[in-house]
Design a protein around this motif. Structure first.
Motif, PDB file in Angstrom:
ATOM      1  N   ALA A   1       0.828  -1.209   0.000  1.00 30.95           N
ATOM      2  CA  ALA A   1       0.000   0.000   0.000  1.00 30.95           C
ATOM      3  C   ALA A   1       0.862   1.259   0.000  1.00 30.95           C
ATOM      4  CB  ALA A   1      -0.893  -0.008   1.221  1.00 30.95           C
ATOM      5  N   ASN A   2       0.271   2.331  -0.514  1.00 30.45           N
ATOM      6  CA  ASN A   2       0.978   3.614  -0.558  1.00 30.45           C
ATOM      7  C   ASN A   2       0.395   4.645   0.394  1.00 30.45           C
ATOM      8  OD1 ASN A   2       2.829   2.856  -2.549  1.00 30.45           O
ATOM      9  ND2 ASN A   2       1.300   3.162  -4.144  1.00 30.45           N
ATOM     10  N   HIS A   3      -0.883   4.530   0.685  1.00 29.43           N
ATOM     11  CA  HIS A   3      -1.520   5.497   1.568  1.00 29.43           C
ATOM     12  C   HIS A   3      -1.131   5.244   3.017  1.00 29.43           C
ATOM     13  CE1 HIS A   3      -4.004   7.296  -1.512  1.00 29.43           C
ATOM     14  NE2 HIS A   3      -4.222   6.074  -1.983  1.00 29.43           N
ATOM     15  N   LYS A   4      -1.062   6.317   3.766  1.00 23.94           N
ATOM     16  CA  LYS A   4      -0.627   6.233   5.163  1.00 23.94           C
ATOM     17  C   LYS A   4      -1.550   5.329   5.984  1.00 23.94           C
ATOM     18  CE  LYS A   4       1.065   9.334   8.749  1.00 23.94           C
ATOM     19  NZ  LYS A   4       1.198  10.728   9.179  1.00 23.94           N
ATOM     20  N   SER A   5      -2.857   5.469   5.786  1.00 23.36           N
ATOM     21  CA  SER A   5      -3.815   4.655   6.545  1.00 23.36           C
ATOM     22  C   SER A   5      -3.712   3.183   6.162  1.00 23.36           C
ATOM     23  CB  SER A   5      -5.235   5.163   6.329  1.00 23.36           C
ATOM     24  OG  SER A   5      -5.576   5.085   4.965  1.00 23.36           O
ATOM     25  N   ALA A   6      -3.469   2.911   4.882  1.00 26.83           N
ATOM     26  CA  ALA A   6      -3.349   1.534   4.425  1.00 26.83           C
ATOM     27  C   ALA A   6      -2.076   0.886   4.978  1.00 26.83           C
ATOM     28  CB  ALA A   6      -3.362   1.469   2.909  1.00 26.83           C
TER      29      ALA A   6
ATOM     30  N   GLN B   1      -0.921  -3.295  11.445  1.00 25.35           N
ATOM     31  CA  GLN B   1      -1.830  -3.865  12.442  1.00 25.35           C
ATOM     32  C   GLN B   1      -2.149  -5.319  12.116  1.00 25.35           C
ATOM     33  OE1 GLN B   1      -5.071  -1.054  12.185  1.00 25.35           O
ATOM     34  NE2 GLN B   1      -4.417   0.017  14.024  1.00 25.35           N
ATOM     35  N   SER B   2      -2.368  -5.582  10.835  1.00 25.70           N
ATOM     36  CA  SER B   2      -2.717  -6.957  10.449  1.00 25.70           C
ATOM     37  C   SER B   2      -1.555  -7.913  10.722  1.00 25.70           C
ATOM     38  CB  SER B   2      -3.137  -7.019   8.982  1.00 25.70           C
ATOM     39  OG  SER B   2      -2.024  -6.852   8.137  1.00 25.70           O
TER      40      SER B   2
ATOM     41  N   LYS C   1       0.664  -7.598  13.151  1.00 21.83           N
ATOM     42  CA  LYS C   1       0.695  -7.819  14.603  1.00 21.83           C
ATOM     43  C   LYS C   1      -0.375  -8.814  15.021  1.00 21.83           C
ATOM     44  CE  LYS C   1       2.305  -3.260  16.083  1.00 21.83           C
ATOM     45  NZ  LYS C   1       1.909  -2.028  16.762  1.00 21.83           N
ATOM     46  N   ARG C   2      -1.586  -8.623  14.478  1.00 16.00           N
ATOM     47  CA  ARG C   2      -2.697  -9.507  14.836  1.00 16.00           C
ATOM     48  C   ARG C   2      -2.436 -10.923  14.360  1.00 16.00           C
ATOM     49  NH1 ARG C   2      -6.393  -4.757  13.360  1.00 16.00           N
ATOM     50  NH2 ARG C   2      -6.756  -3.870  15.418  1.00 16.00           N
ATOM     51  N   ARG C   3      -1.860 -11.051  13.175  1.00 18.76           N
ATOM     52  CA  ARG C   3      -1.559 -12.376  12.635  1.00 18.76           C
ATOM     53  C   ARG C   3      -0.571 -13.103  13.545  1.00 18.76           C
ATOM     54  NH1 ARG C   3       2.524 -13.990   8.673  1.00 18.76           N
ATOM     55  NH2 ARG C   3       1.956 -16.055   7.920  1.00 18.76           N
ATOM     56  N   ALA C   4       0.457 -12.399  13.997  1.00 20.04           N
ATOM     57  CA  ALA C   4       1.442 -13.014  14.890  1.00 20.04           C
ATOM     58  C   ALA C   4       0.791 -13.440  16.203  1.00 20.04           C
ATOM     59  CB  ALA C   4       2.577 -12.033  15.161  1.00 20.04           C
TER      60      ALA C   4
END
Length: 88
Positions: free
Chosen positions: A2-7, A13-14, A16-19
């Motif tokens: 992704a290029n956007h800051k929010s993305a 976050q994804s 971290k959650r995956r780990a």
């Protein structure tokens, strides 16, 4: 990527959650395996202790939505049935 800051943030976050989820799923597998090994060895006391730990971990994973609630209930029920079989 992704290029956007929010993305980019969502991607971090994804990861971290995956780990975190992988750790919990591994813990579930190991505790269920401990119950099954105790059942195979016909060790009733050990099986009951392992079942108690597995139930706790499965319920916690369901609460945190790592696994579905019905899946946790089903796994606990099947383990409980197997422990009851060797107890009788």
């Amino acid at each position: 990527m992704a290029n956007h800051k929010s993305a980019l943030k969502r991607h971090r976050q994804s990861l971290k959650r995956r780990a975190r989820n992988r750790i919990s799923k591994t813990r579930i597998k190991n505790t269920v395996k401990a119950v099954r090994e105790a059942i195979e060895a016909n060790d009733v006391a050990q099986a009951q202790e392992a079942l108690k730990a597995a139930t706790s971990i499965l319920d916690k994973a369901a609460r945190k939505k790592i696994i579905h609630q019905r899946q946790a209930q089903r796994r606990v029920a099947r383990l409980q049935t197997a422990v009851n079989k060797i107890s009788a």
